[in-house]
Design a protein around this motif. Structure first.
Motif, PDB file in Angstrom:
ATOM      1  N   GLU A  73      -3.632  -5.062   2.068  1.00  0.00           N
ATOM      2  CA  GLU A  73      -3.721  -3.600   1.965  1.00  0.00           C
ATOM      3  C   GLU A  73      -2.330  -3.029   2.172  1.00  0.00           C
ATOM      4  OE1 GLU A  73      -8.059  -3.337   4.107  1.00  0.00           O
ATOM      5  OE2 GLU A  73      -6.614  -1.737   4.576  1.00  0.00           O
ATOM      6  N   PHE A  74      -2.044  -1.964   1.455  1.00  0.00           N
ATOM      7  CA  PHE A  74      -0.714  -1.339   1.558  1.00  0.00           C
ATOM      8  C   PHE A  74      -0.908   0.165   1.459  1.00  0.00           C
ATOM      9  CE2 PHE A  74       3.164   0.391  -0.260  1.00  0.00           C
ATOM     10  CZ  PHE A  74       4.151  -0.264   0.440  1.00  0.00           C
ATOM     11  N   ASP A  75      -0.612   0.857   2.532  1.00  0.00           N
ATOM     12  CA  ASP A  75      -0.753   2.317   2.540  1.00  0.00           C
ATOM     13  C   ASP A  75       0.624   2.923   2.766  1.00  0.00           C
ATOM     14  OD1 ASP A  75      -3.436   1.810   2.472  1.00  0.00           O
ATOM     15  OD2 ASP A  75      -3.775   2.260   4.593  1.00  0.00           O
ATOM     16  N   ALA A  76       0.966   3.926   1.986  1.00  0.00           N
ATOM     17  CA  ALA A  76       2.289   4.534   2.149  1.00  0.00           C
ATOM     18  C   ALA A  76       2.184   6.048   2.152  1.00  0.00           C
ATOM     19  CB  ALA A  76       3.197   4.083   1.013  1.00  0.00           C
ATOM     20  N   THR A  77       2.910   6.685   3.044  1.00  0.00           N
ATOM     21  CA  THR A  77       3.032   8.144   3.030  1.00  0.00           C
ATOM     22  C   THR A  77       4.518   8.471   3.074  1.00  0.00           C
ATOM     23  OG1 THR A  77       3.143   8.471   5.416  1.00  0.00           O
ATOM     24  CG2 THR A  77       0.924   8.298   4.463  1.00  0.00           C
ATOM     25  N   GLU A  78       4.832   9.742   3.169  1.00  0.00           N
ATOM     26  CA  GLU A  78       6.240  10.151   3.243  1.00  0.00           C
ATOM     27  C   GLU A  78       6.875   9.698   4.547  1.00  0.00           C
ATOM     28  OE1 GLU A  78       7.264  13.630   1.275  1.00  0.00           O
ATOM     29  OE2 GLU A  78       6.260  12.375  -0.217  1.00  0.00           O
ATOM     30  N   ASP A  79       6.038   9.406   5.571  1.00  0.00           N
ATOM     31  CA  ASP A  79       6.584   9.075   6.889  1.00  0.00           C
ATOM     32  C   ASP A  79       6.427   7.619   7.282  1.00  0.00           C
ATOM     33  OD1 ASP A  79       7.163  11.770   7.421  1.00  0.00           O
ATOM     34  OD2 ASP A  79       5.026  12.086   7.836  1.00  0.00           O
ATOM     35  N   LEU A  80       5.415   6.944   6.769  1.00  0.00           N
ATOM     36  CA  LEU A  80       5.196   5.568   7.233  1.00  0.00           C
ATOM     37  C   LEU A  80       4.585   4.682   6.168  1.00  0.00           C
ATOM     38  CD1 LEU A  80       1.950   5.237   8.030  1.00  0.00           C
ATOM     39  CD2 LEU A  80       2.643   6.491  10.027  1.00  0.00           C
ATOM     40  N   VAL A  81       4.725   3.404   6.411  1.00  0.00           N
ATOM     41  CA  VAL A  81       4.102   2.392   5.559  1.00  0.00           C
ATOM     42  C   VAL A  81       3.264   1.497   6.465  1.00  0.00           C
ATOM     43  CG1 VAL A  81       4.575   0.284   4.228  1.00  0.00           C
ATOM     44  CG2 VAL A  81       5.868   2.360   3.737  1.00  0.00           C
ATOM     45  N   THR A  82       2.034   1.243   6.073  1.00  0.00           N
ATOM     46  CA  THR A  82       1.178   0.312   6.823  1.00  0.00           C
ATOM     47  C   THR A  82       0.770  -0.825   5.900  1.00  0.00           C
ATOM     48  OG1 THR A  82       0.307   2.151   8.103  1.00  0.00           O
ATOM     49  CG2 THR A  82      -0.909   0.107   8.235  1.00  0.00           C
ATOM     50  N   LEU A  83       0.954  -2.049   6.392  1.00  0.00           N
ATOM     51  CA  LEU A  83       0.573  -3.219   5.599  1.00  0.00           C
ATOM     52  C   LEU A  83      -0.408  -4.053   6.396  1.00  0.00           C
ATOM     53  CD1 LEU A  83       4.057  -3.366   5.869  1.00  0.00           C
ATOM     54  CD2 LEU A  83       3.574  -4.416   3.709  1.00  0.00           C
ATOM     55  N   ARG A  84      -1.405  -4.546   5.701  1.00  0.00           N
ATOM     56  CA  ARG A  84      -2.290  -5.536   6.317  1.00  0.00           C
ATOM     57  C   ARG A  84      -1.989  -6.854   5.627  1.00  0.00           C
ATOM     58  NH1 ARG A  84      -8.411  -5.785   7.929  1.00  0.00           N
ATOM     59  NH2 ARG A  84      -8.930  -7.854   7.198  1.00  0.00           N
TER      60      ARG A  84
END
Ligand code: BG6
Length: 287
Positions: free
Chosen positions: A105-116
């Protein structure tokens, strides 16, 4: 922007590319506020830089990157055991740092990136393992690594583990670890236990288990300050091989001991999980 990817997909995204460094394949995250590299081998964060800062992590110049042994530096994952194995012929610190991992999983916003990320083990090992594992890495102006273990068997199962972070520091002689005064420290070298009194200075080969499940360390190094937080741990491991051992280790730069310190969120005593239950160990870092 938010999206999820399937295991095994080759990904290209505004913030994410898959790159190679010789035999090593890594995920390269380039965000406007930070940059990170995560090796697929070991699922290992190798580099993290927040806006124009130097790397937060230490990586040995002589690290082996061909998958024949764990990569010396960054944040190896020790799982499902910490330290030597109780079974002969099994390598120190478990299977996770020797497995191939994929982003699921890869979630990205203007402030952070989260990877599983999830590891892939051999069929034989999958039959034997009583747990599943995934790692969630959150990158922003701080760093968080969370390791979640789930008991997928129908019996109680136990494991030990560590998030084995190698921090980059300016000078070990000017570094101290604060925040652990009053905790019990077990010295793995002398096999002695004592109570920490004030700051911990690392001025020779150090391999210490500080027993605490609620105190967290701050590493102070000249003008640098590394605040380490966490959850779900029973100890904090502090390791530096010092010069003689570094020289003996083929994948450790001879003078590398001067610029690194491992401060690891760990469960050095078995975590017992009932069937179907999960446990999460977290390490967060602010600089
Ligand atoms: C530390 C252990 O976490 O890792 C040490 O406490 C060990 O005992 C060190 O030497 C490095 O381990 P390895 O297997 O990566 O050389």
């Amino acid at each position: 922007m938010l999206f999820a990817l399937n295991v095994g997909m080759i990904m290209e995204h505004k913030y994410l590319t898959v790159s190679n460094d010789g035999p090593l394949t890594y995920y390269h995250i380039r965000h406007s506020n930070f940059e990170a590299k995560i090796s697929k081998f070991g699922g290992q964060l190798l580099s993290f830089k927040a806006s124009n800062q130097k790397d937060w992590l230490w990586l040995s110049n002589s690290a082996v990157k061909d998958g024949s042994k764990a990569i010396r530096g960054g944040v190896p994952i020790c799982w499902p055991w910490f330290g030597p194995s109780s079974e002969p012929d099994l390598s120190q610190h478990g299977y996770a740092r020797l497995a191939q991992w994929e982003i699921t999983e890869f979630d990205a916003t203007e402030d952070l990136v989260t990877l599983r990320l999830e590891p892939t083990f051999s069929e034989a090992l999958n039959k034997k393992l009583r747990y599943s594992l995934h790692q969630t890495i959150t990158l922003s102006d701080r760093l968080e690594i969370a390791l979640t273990t789930t008991n997928i068997s129908d019996e109680e199962a136990s494991f030990t583990q560590a998030i084995h972070s190698y921090f980059s520091i300016q000078d070990i002689f000017e570094t101290e670890v604060m925040g652990l005064s009053g905790c019990e420290l077990y010295d793995q070298l002398s096999k002695q236990t004592h109570i920490v009194d004030g700051a911990i200075k690392v001025l020779n080969h150090t391999d210490a288990i500080v027993r605490t499940n609620d105190r967290t360390p701050i590493v102070i190094s000249e003008n640098d300050r590394i605040e380490i937080g966490g959850n779900g741990f029973d100890s904090i491991v502090i390791w530096n091989p010092w010069q003689a051992l570094a020289t003996e280790m083929s994948d450790f730069d001879d003078n590398g001991y001067r610029n690194m310190l491992c401060v690891e969120m760990a469960n050095t005593q078995p975590v017992r999980l009932a069937p179907g239950k999960s446990h999460t160990l977290t390490q967060s870092i602010c600089r």
